[in-house]
Design an enzyme around this catalytic site. Sequence first.
Site, short mmCIF file in Angstrom:
data_model
loop_
_atom_site.label_atom_id
_atom_site.label_comp_id
_atom_site.label_asym_id
_atom_site.label_seq_id
_atom_site.Cartn_x
_atom_site.Cartn_y
_atom_site.Cartn_z
N TYR A 287 0.87 -1.18 0.00
CA TYR A 287 0.00 0.00 0.00
C TYR A 287 0.90 1.22 0.00
O TYR A 287 1.72 1.40 0.89
CB TYR A 287 -0.90 -0.01 1.24
CG TYR A 287 -1.79 1.20 1.34
CD1 TYR A 287 -2.80 1.42 0.41
CD2 TYR A 287 -1.63 2.15 2.36
CE1 TYR A 287 -3.63 2.55 0.48
CE2 TYR A 287 -2.45 3.27 2.44
CZ TYR A 287 -3.44 3.45 1.51
OH TYR A 287 -4.26 4.57 1.58
N ASP B 210 9.69 3.44 -0.06
CA ASP B 210 8.55 3.97 0.69
C ASP B 210 8.82 3.66 2.15
O ASP B 210 8.67 2.52 2.60
CB ASP B 210 7.24 3.32 0.20
CG ASP B 210 6.03 3.88 0.96
OD1 ASP B 210 6.22 4.46 2.04
OD2 ASP B 210 4.90 3.71 0.46
N LYS C 158 3.92 9.29 8.54
CA LYS C 158 3.52 8.67 9.81
C LYS C 158 4.35 9.15 11.00
O LYS C 158 4.12 10.23 11.50
CB LYS C 158 3.56 7.15 9.68
CG LYS C 158 2.44 6.61 8.78
CD LYS C 158 2.31 5.11 8.89
CE LYS C 158 1.37 4.50 7.88
NZ LYS C 158 -0.01 4.37 8.30
C1 LIG Z 1 3.91 2.09 3.23
C2 LIG Z 1 2.88 3.18 3.17
N1 LIG Z 1 3.02 4.13 2.25
C3 LIG Z 1 2.14 5.15 2.16
C4 LIG Z 1 1.06 5.23 3.00
C5 LIG Z 1 0.10 6.34 2.88
O1 LIG Z 1 0.25 7.23 3.95
P1 LIG Z 1 -0.94 8.18 4.35
O2 LIG Z 1 -2.01 7.35 4.93
O3 LIG Z 1 -0.31 9.14 5.33
O4 LIG Z 1 -1.36 8.89 3.11
C6 LIG Z 1 0.87 4.24 3.97
C7 LIG Z 1 -0.28 4.29 4.88
O5 LIG Z 1 -0.61 3.37 5.59
C8 LIG Z 1 1.81 3.19 4.06
O6 LIG Z 1 1.67 2.20 4.96
#
Ligand SMILES: Cc1ncc(COP(=O)(O)O)c(C=O)c1O
Length: 458
Positions: free
Chosen positions: A169, A264, A292
Amino acid sequence: MRIPCSGFACNAETDSLGKTPVSSPVDTGSLSYAGIARRAEDALPGGVLGRHAYPDGIEHVPVSGKGAWIVDHAGREFLDYSCGGGSLILGYSHPAVVRAVQNQAERATQFVSILNLPALQLAERIKELVGWVDRVRLALSGAEAVMFALRLARAATGRDRILKFEGAYHGNSDYALWGVAPREPAGYPATRPNSAGIPEAIGDLVLVAPYNDPEAAAAIMAEEWRKIAAIIVEPVQRFYAAEPGFLEMLRRSCDDYGIVLIYDEVVTGFRHALGGAAELTGIEPDLSVFGKALGGGLPVSAVAGRAAVMSHGDPRRGGPEDGYCYVTSSQAGNPLGCAAALATLAELARPGVMEDFHKSAEELKAGLRDIARKSGEAAQVVGAGPLWDIVFADGPIRNHRSAMRADGDRHRRFHLGLVERGVMVRVGGRSYFSTAHKDREVAFTLRAAETALRSAAK
Ligand SMILES: Cc1ncc(COP(=O)(O)O)c(C=O)c1O
């Protein structure tokens, strides 16, 4: 400290006996769960803010938190492992974060993406901590920063496609919501979107490979590299870490084919190591995305990376024909979020804080492993670093396909059992650890897990 709840149904009478809610300018309205649920149904699609909803029978609206504990609409206290989706790395309302936000709020809450000192300081701090980073752009959410990273990679390479890994994700953008939770393999590298409303045309631009399978990724790159702008990969995807050799192979291929390697690090950043995944793996990407934990609970994220790619975000380039890539917004570099992030990073960098945090998380997982072993069931403790869960599967879990083989019903029963015993996890979701989870919290969790595991078996 109040006694954490046991059992879940909460009726209006109990509510009206009224554990007083925290004082808040937010209208908490009637504290009857049925009343709140009715209002939510009237105001919100599905009565929820997004996808996450507690199963029937769990009546829980959190209203406040302190450290590792939350209090709900009925005044019940729970040990919390949702941790704001991993943002609350220091726990709820950490004094340093609260102080930083209060101080900044008295000065200014927003400057419309004009250079400001908290934002500049945060960019400098990220560079200091993550040594390979040359330049930083700030954003608000992980999704936004991922979207910027992918756009920068396309601007830098003049190519359109990205390669991502099945089950990952990367946020809610049209480019990212592909192959996140497929039940059936679409036949790599093809994939399906995870939402209605995403243009089919984008499917041609998103390629998907199985995680931790270097041969599969190599085969796709050998075929498609002329069109691939970026590979985006999580150093820890869901619970499973990149196996030795996987990131090395991606790095090598990106160098060979002129592809931008993006980590990521929205989950791992400033959680698994203060210096980012490169500190742990020794493999540096071209761009990293942080979110986060960075904001300690406030919305702030960053895309950070090598000057050659990041320079496409320099408006002095001119227009798109000169390679200028639009990576900003009204709230980019919002000083409140940046102040919270600076306080969070300062706290995490205090001697012993990261060490104690990781040690406590490992103690929890060791205790869970012991319980799982004694249960004699095919229950495995998963979670690289300060993440944890128990899944019910025989073989190793190393990517989406192997995770799909786990027993989802039993997993859900285990989570419900934890909630009934006062441990708030997102049922079916990932559990985070925070620096506020200490020995007492670990012991409380282990007691709950032991009986929850037994009841999940039934
Ligand atoms: C690995 C990863 N990338 C991106 C995101 C997206 O972040 P946000 O919810 O702050 O948009 C998440 C959210 O859970 C994530 O786990």
